[in-house]
Design an enzyme around this catalytic site. Structure first.
Site, PDB file in Angstrom:
ATOM      1  N   GLU A   6       2.598  -4.507  23.722  1.00 23.44           N
ATOM      2  CA  GLU A   6       3.056  -3.101  23.793  1.00 23.44           C
ATOM      3  C   GLU A   6       2.161  -2.339  24.756  1.00 23.44           C
ATOM      4  OE1 GLU A   6       3.214  -1.053  20.057  1.00 23.44           O
ATOM      5  OE2 GLU A   6       4.247  -2.678  19.044  1.00 23.44           O
ATOM      6  N   THR A  30       7.389  -2.847  10.635  1.00 24.28           N
ATOM      7  CA  THR A  30       6.891  -1.581  11.186  1.00 24.28           C
ATOM      8  C   THR A  30       5.360  -1.593  11.162  1.00 24.28           C
ATOM      9  OG1 THR A  30       7.101  -0.642   8.969  1.00 24.28           O
ATOM     10  CG2 THR A  30       8.878  -0.144  10.517  1.00 24.28           C
ATOM     11  N   SER A  31       4.756  -2.789  11.064  1.00 22.26           N
ATOM     12  CA  SER A  31       3.286  -2.818  10.942  1.00 22.26           C
ATOM     13  C   SER A  31       2.650  -3.035  12.322  1.00 22.26           C
ATOM     14  CB  SER A  31       2.855  -3.861   9.915  1.00 22.26           C
ATOM     15  OG  SER A  31       3.237  -5.158  10.310  1.00 22.26           O
ATOM     16  N   ARG A  32       2.442  -4.290  12.694  1.00 23.77           N
ATOM     17  CA  ARG A  32       1.933  -4.600  14.024  1.00 23.77           C
ATOM     18  C   ARG A  32       2.598  -5.883  14.509  1.00 23.77           C
ATOM     19  NH1 ARG A  32       0.615  -0.131  14.343  1.00 23.77           N
ATOM     20  NH2 ARG A  32      -1.401   0.793  14.875  1.00 23.77           N
ATOM     21  N   ILE A  75       2.652   2.738   2.378  1.00 20.57           N
ATOM     22  CA  ILE A  75       3.982   2.627   3.000  1.00 20.57           C
ATOM     23  C   ILE A  75       4.873   1.709   2.170  1.00 20.57           C
ATOM     24  CG2 ILE A  75       5.254   1.973   5.094  1.00 20.57           C
ATOM     25  CD1 ILE A  75       2.696   2.664   6.705  1.00 20.57           C
ATOM     26  N   GLY A  82       0.848  -1.194   0.000  1.00 18.38           N
ATOM     27  CA  GLY A  82       0.000   0.000   0.000  1.00 18.38           C
ATOM     28  C   GLY A  82       0.880   1.239   0.000  1.00 18.38           C
ATOM     29  N   HIS A  84       8.111   1.342  18.919  1.00 17.04           N
ATOM     30  CA  HIS A  84       6.984   1.777  18.070  1.00 17.04           C
ATOM     31  C   HIS A  84       7.098   3.274  17.713  1.00 17.04           C
ATOM     32  CE1 HIS A  84       2.597   0.623  16.977  1.00 17.04           C
ATOM     33  NE2 HIS A  84       3.050   1.560  16.154  1.00 17.04           N
TER      34      HIS A  84
END
Ligand code: DGY
Length: 335
Positions: A264, A233-235, A159, A157, A284
């Site tokens: 987190e 860097t997503s989840r 990013i 997408g 994060h």
């Protein structure tokens, strides 16, 4: 009379909260630790909007505590796994997020992790700071090249595209796996098996959903090159962290760069990945620049103000209506 809006932080970057306070009565969660669902529900009675961050729990109980006045849940984040979207849809509540504004900044951080993990930046800096640089030795801190390597993007997408553009500056070959994205000038679309087998760096750019939970687990890690680097860097939940830990400890994977974790924030109960020498870990911070965080808050506030003024939300989540009470997917999303 002004409408009431709940925010999950007393302070946010930029001027967005000031604009919101000018238009609504803002009640803010005052705590300094992550709020639990009951903490937020206790403040929600009669609110028309909720402004939350990507980690804050927004569940059906909070929506019920707010009552029928609640029209919009606005996330100052791109990720949306913290919201019970089914509960919001049942109640006709608009849910919005902040795509676009953070794509370039998050792509910058993705490259930071790629570079740091493959070039062993963390070890090198820590040893220098510890005073252990006594002799320049040719075999210290040997890493793996980024230029000329193959980058595999899972999720292509906004990013993913921004990462692909940077990769071309490094002379990389770029592959992607995304059922919604064909080949383009930057990247070739391939199946997951091909991407895992051919990539030197695999970078994750998918939201956390039931389909993507543990998308990268033992089987996928085993399919990667032993010289490969996994970056996320997503989840956190997209990666099975236990399986990743085994893979790096056993030398079946060169390295990893992680900005996101299954649990987190971590407080003092650190994930064992944090201490792994070949794993670069960050708390994060993918979108953490002054300009981008302010832009995220601004967009989140605009979404609330639009819905409260009976205009369509600017950036509803995919599948969420842009106007309260309308069936999902029928109103004009501008995301
Ligand atoms: C996002 O926008 O999803 C970032 O990860 C911050 O939550």
């Amino acid at each position: 009379m002004k409408k009431r809006v709940l925010t999950t932080r007393e302070n946010l970057p930029g001027r967005g909260l000031d604009r919101l306070s000018g238009a609504a009565d803002v009640v803010a969660w005052p705590g300094t630790a992550k709020p639990g669902p009951a903490d937020l529900a206790a403040l929600a009675s009669g609110v028309s909007g909720v402004l939350a961050l990507g980690n804050d729990p927004v569940d059906g109980a909070l929506m019920d505590a707010a009552g029928p006045s609640l029209r919009v849940i606005s996330l100052a984040s791109m990720g949306f796994d913290n919201v019970d979207r089914a509960a919001a849809a049942e109640r006709g509540i608009v849910v919005t997020h902040t795509p676009r504004v953070l794509a370039e900044t998050t792509a910058d951080l993705t490259f930071t992790l790629i570079l740091a993990a493959r070039r062993r930046i963390g070890d090198a800096e820590a040893n220098l700071a510890a005073g252990s640089w006594e002799l320049f030795r040719m075999h210290d801190y040997l890493g793996l090249d980024i230029h000329g390597a193959t980058l595999g993007l899972i999720g292509y997408g906004q990013i993913g595209h921004a990462v692909a553009r940077r990769a071309h500056g490094f002379g990389m070959r770029v592959l992607h796996h995304d059922p919604y994205a064909p080949d383009d000038d930057l990247s070739v679309s391939v199946g997951l098996a091909t991407l895992l087998a051919e990539s030197d760096i695999v970078s994750l750019h998918v939201p956390l959903t039931e389909e993507t939970r543990h998308l990268i687990s033992a089987r996928e890690l085993a399919a990667m090159k032993p010289t490969a680097t996994l970056v996320s860097t997503s989840r956190g939940g997209v990666v099975d962290e236990e399986a990743l830990l085994h893979a790096v400890r056993e030398g079946r994977l060169h390295s990893a760069g992680l900005d996101v974790f299954e649990r987190e924030p971590m407080g003092t109960e650190l994930s064992p990945l944090v201490a792994e020498p070949h794993v670069v870990t960050l708390p994060h911070i993918g979108s953490a620049t002054e300009a981008t965080r302010a832009a995220m808050v601004d967009l989140a506030v605009d979404n609330i103000l639009d819905v409260l003024a009976e205009r369509p939300a600017r950036t509803p989540l995919p599948g969420s209506p842009a106007v309260p009470g309308t069936p999902a997917g029928t109103a004009g999303a501008r995301a």
